[in-house]
Design a protein around this motif. Structure first.
Motif, PDB file in Angstrom:
ATOM      1  N   HIS A  11       2.528  21.721  -3.926  1.00 31.48           N
ATOM      2  CA  HIS A  11       3.266  21.982  -5.166  1.00 31.48           C
ATOM      3  C   HIS A  11       4.673  21.391  -5.091  1.00 31.48           C
ATOM      4  O   HIS A  11       5.132  20.722  -6.037  1.00 31.48           O
ATOM      5  CB  HIS A  11       3.342  23.481  -5.426  1.00 31.48           C
ATOM      6  N   ALA A  12       5.364  21.613  -3.961  1.00 35.58           N
ATOM      7  CA  ALA A  12       6.732  21.117  -3.821  1.00 35.58           C
ATOM      8  C   ALA A  12       6.760  19.588  -3.805  1.00 35.58           C
ATOM      9  O   ALA A  12       7.646  18.970  -4.406  1.00 35.58           O
ATOM     10  CB  ALA A  12       7.354  21.665  -2.539  1.00 35.58           C
ATOM     11  N   PHE A  13       5.793  18.978  -3.137  1.00 39.21           N
ATOM     12  CA  PHE A  13       5.746  17.521  -3.080  1.00 39.21           C
ATOM     13  C   PHE A  13       5.544  16.937  -4.477  1.00 39.21           C
ATOM     14  O   PHE A  13       6.242  15.991  -4.876  1.00 39.21           O
ATOM     15  CB  PHE A  13       4.613  17.058  -2.156  1.00 39.21           C
ATOM     16  N   CYS A  14       4.591  17.464  -5.218  1.00 40.80           N
ATOM     17  CA  CYS A  14       4.312  16.943  -6.558  1.00 40.80           C
ATOM     18  C   CYS A  14       5.497  17.147  -7.498  1.00 40.80           C
ATOM     19  O   CYS A  14       5.845  16.257  -8.279  1.00 40.80           O
ATOM     20  CB  CYS A  14       3.055  17.597  -7.123  1.00 40.80           C
ATOM     21  N   ALA A  48       8.685  17.405  -6.638  1.00 49.92           N
ATOM     22  CA  ALA A  48       9.802  16.547  -6.225  1.00 49.92           C
ATOM     23  C   ALA A  48       9.581  15.088  -6.617  1.00 49.92           C
ATOM     24  O   ALA A  48      10.540  14.336  -6.826  1.00 49.92           O
ATOM     25  CB  ALA A  48      10.019  16.658  -4.721  1.00 49.92           C
ATOM     26  N   ASN A  49       8.317  14.686  -6.725  1.00 44.99           N
ATOM     27  CA  ASN A  49       8.005  13.284  -7.001  1.00 44.99           C
ATOM     28  C   ASN A  49       7.462  13.047  -8.407  1.00 44.99           C
ATOM     29  O   ASN A  49       6.961  11.954  -8.698  1.00 44.99           O
ATOM     30  CB  ASN A  49       7.003  12.765  -5.964  1.00 44.99           C
ATOM     31  N   ASN A  50       7.566  14.084  -9.261  1.00 49.29           N
ATOM     32  CA  ASN A  50       7.108  13.967 -10.642  1.00 49.29           C
ATOM     33  C   ASN A  50       5.664  13.477 -10.703  1.00 49.29           C
ATOM     34  O   ASN A  50       5.306  12.585 -11.470  1.00 49.29           O
ATOM     35  CB  ASN A  50       8.022  13.018 -11.430  1.00 49.29           C
ATOM     36  N   LEU A  51       4.832  14.079  -9.864  1.00 40.54           N
ATOM     37  CA  LEU A  51       3.418  13.720  -9.769  1.00 40.54           C
ATOM     38  C   LEU A  51       2.593  14.961 -10.065  1.00 40.54           C
ATOM     39  O   LEU A  51       2.870  16.040  -9.531  1.00 40.54           O
ATOM     40  CB  LEU A  51       3.105  13.212  -8.354  1.00 40.54           C
ATOM     41  N   SER A  52       1.587  14.840 -10.903  1.00 35.88           N
ATOM     42  CA  SER A  52       0.777  16.009 -11.217  1.00 35.88           C
ATOM     43  C   SER A  52      -0.147  16.332 -10.038  1.00 35.88           C
ATOM     44  O   SER A  52      -0.624  15.427  -9.337  1.00 35.88           O
ATOM     45  CB  SER A  52      -0.063  15.766 -12.471  1.00 35.88           C
ATOM     46  N   GLN A  98       0.818  -1.208   0.000  1.00 38.22           N
ATOM     47  CA  GLN A  98       0.000   0.000   0.000  1.00 38.22           C
ATOM     48  C   GLN A  98       0.856   1.265   0.000  1.00 38.22           C
ATOM     49  O   GLN A  98       0.365   2.350   0.240  1.00 38.22           O
ATOM     50  CB  GLN A  98      -0.922  -0.005   1.236  1.00 38.22           C
ATOM     51  N   TYR A  99       2.158   1.117  -0.230  1.00 32.63           N
ATOM     52  CA  TYR A  99       3.049   2.258  -0.214  1.00 32.63           C
ATOM     53  C   TYR A  99       3.162   2.847  -1.616  1.00 32.63           C
ATOM     54  O   TYR A  99       3.591   2.181  -2.554  1.00 32.63           O
ATOM     55  CB  TYR A  99       4.435   1.860   0.297  1.00 32.63           C
ATOM     56  N   ASP A 100       2.764   4.075  -1.785  1.00 33.11           N
ATOM     57  CA  ASP A 100       2.914   4.762  -3.052  1.00 33.11           C
ATOM     58  C   ASP A 100       3.110   6.240  -2.759  1.00 33.11           C
ATOM     59  O   ASP A 100       3.185   6.670  -1.597  1.00 33.11           O
ATOM     60  CB  ASP A 100       1.732   4.496  -3.981  1.00 33.11           C
ATOM     61  N   LEU A 101       3.174   7.043  -3.802  1.00 28.52           N
ATOM     62  CA  LEU A 101       3.445   8.466  -3.618  1.00 28.52           C
ATOM     63  C   LEU A 101       2.337   9.161  -2.842  1.00 28.52           C
ATOM     64  O   LEU A 101       2.590  10.082  -2.066  1.00 28.52           O
ATOM     65  CB  LEU A 101       3.628   9.123  -4.991  1.00 28.52           C
ATOM     66  N   VAL A 102       1.106   8.735  -3.037  1.00 28.77           N
ATOM     67  CA  VAL A 102      -0.003   9.350  -2.318  1.00 28.77           C
ATOM     68  C   VAL A 102       0.131   9.076  -0.825  1.00 28.77           C
ATOM     69  O   VAL A 102      -0.097   9.955   0.011  1.00 28.77           O
ATOM     70  CB  VAL A 102      -1.353   8.831  -2.855  1.00 28.77           C
TER      71      VAL A 102
END
Length: 255
Positions: A175-178, A180-184, A159-163
């Protein structure tokens, strides 16, 4: 659900295998009726509740309604609920962390924000059947039975993912989290509403309110200093969240 401290309330820690998803099990048990409506404040969690007593009453701006469900899900709140039992109180709850309820119910949760849903209609499994099985059991055995059902559903998938990473550090800039993790930001928004029930920004605000409301009592500095310590831009933003999420002003908690 942040309950009032004078309520007959007890918490129980979950099994270590469930601690990523479940904050605690809790019970409210009283042989006498609670005469006044009590506020239940937003806490960035959601709950499954089993009611072994009289129907719950809600007061919404002077309009009284009844919750006759024996088992039900309470979605993440963005405003307080004013409630009491119609008689003696006997409740058992499972308080889920951010994505915890989605992990076990596997339903998009945005539609349940600020709402109560019958567990019989919401859950495809047998959790709703536990109410009758637990009716005459002591609290410890009720907790064990609910926990067993949750463990049976746990599975082995990761269950570990970027979210997950975002919800583990909700004070971080969206904004910084997205970036840094290449997530929209749109993807994070969609998954947050699906798995938690609210947007990432709303979730951050509720988490900050929970932290602030729990730390303000006894603070001997200025409200501006407290606002900065809690991550608010200024006192006005602090007061705005307290009015919206608690229906009271922060000054009411200071001594």
């Amino acid at each position: 659900m942040l309950l009032q401290p004078d309520m007959p309330y007890t918490e129980f820690r979950p099994d270590f295998r469930l601690q990523q998803f479940v904050e605690c099990y809790w019970c409210v048990k009283s042989a006498t009726q609670l005469n006044s409506f009590r506020p239940v404040f937003p806490d960035a969690c959601s709950d499954i509740i089993f009611n072994f007593s009289a129907p719950l009453l809600y007061d919404e701006h002077g309009t009284i309604s009844y919750n006759t469900f024996q088992s039900f899900y309470v979605g993440i709140q963005t405003a307080p609920i004013f409630t009491k039992a119609g008689g003696a109180t006997d409740l058992l709850g499972v308080r889920f962390k951010n994505q915890g309820a989605w992990r076990f119910l596997r339903r998009p949760l945005a539609e349940f924000s600020n709402k109560t849903a019958s567990l019989r209609e919401l859950d495809e499994g047998d959790l709703h059947n536990l109410t009758e099985q637990m009716a005459f059991l002591p609290v410890s055995e009720r907790v064990n039975l609910v926990e067993l059902r949750l463990l049976e559903r746990l599975g082995n998938e990761s269950q570990y993912d970027l979210v997950n990473q975002f919800f583990n550090r909700p004070s971080e800039s969206i904004h910084a989290f997205c970036k840094a993790n290449n997530l929209s930001e749109r993807t994070l928004e969609r998954k947050s509403r699906e798995r938690v029930g609210v947007s990432p920004k709303m979730y951050q605000r509720i988490v900050r309110f929970r932290k602030a409301s729990g730390n303000l009592s006894g603070f001997d500095g200025s409200l501006m200093e407290f606002a900065w310590d809690m991550g608010y831009y200024d006192h006005a933003h602090l007061a705005k969240d307290f009015r919206e999420f608690g229906h009271f002003l922060p000054s009411s908690l200071m001594h």
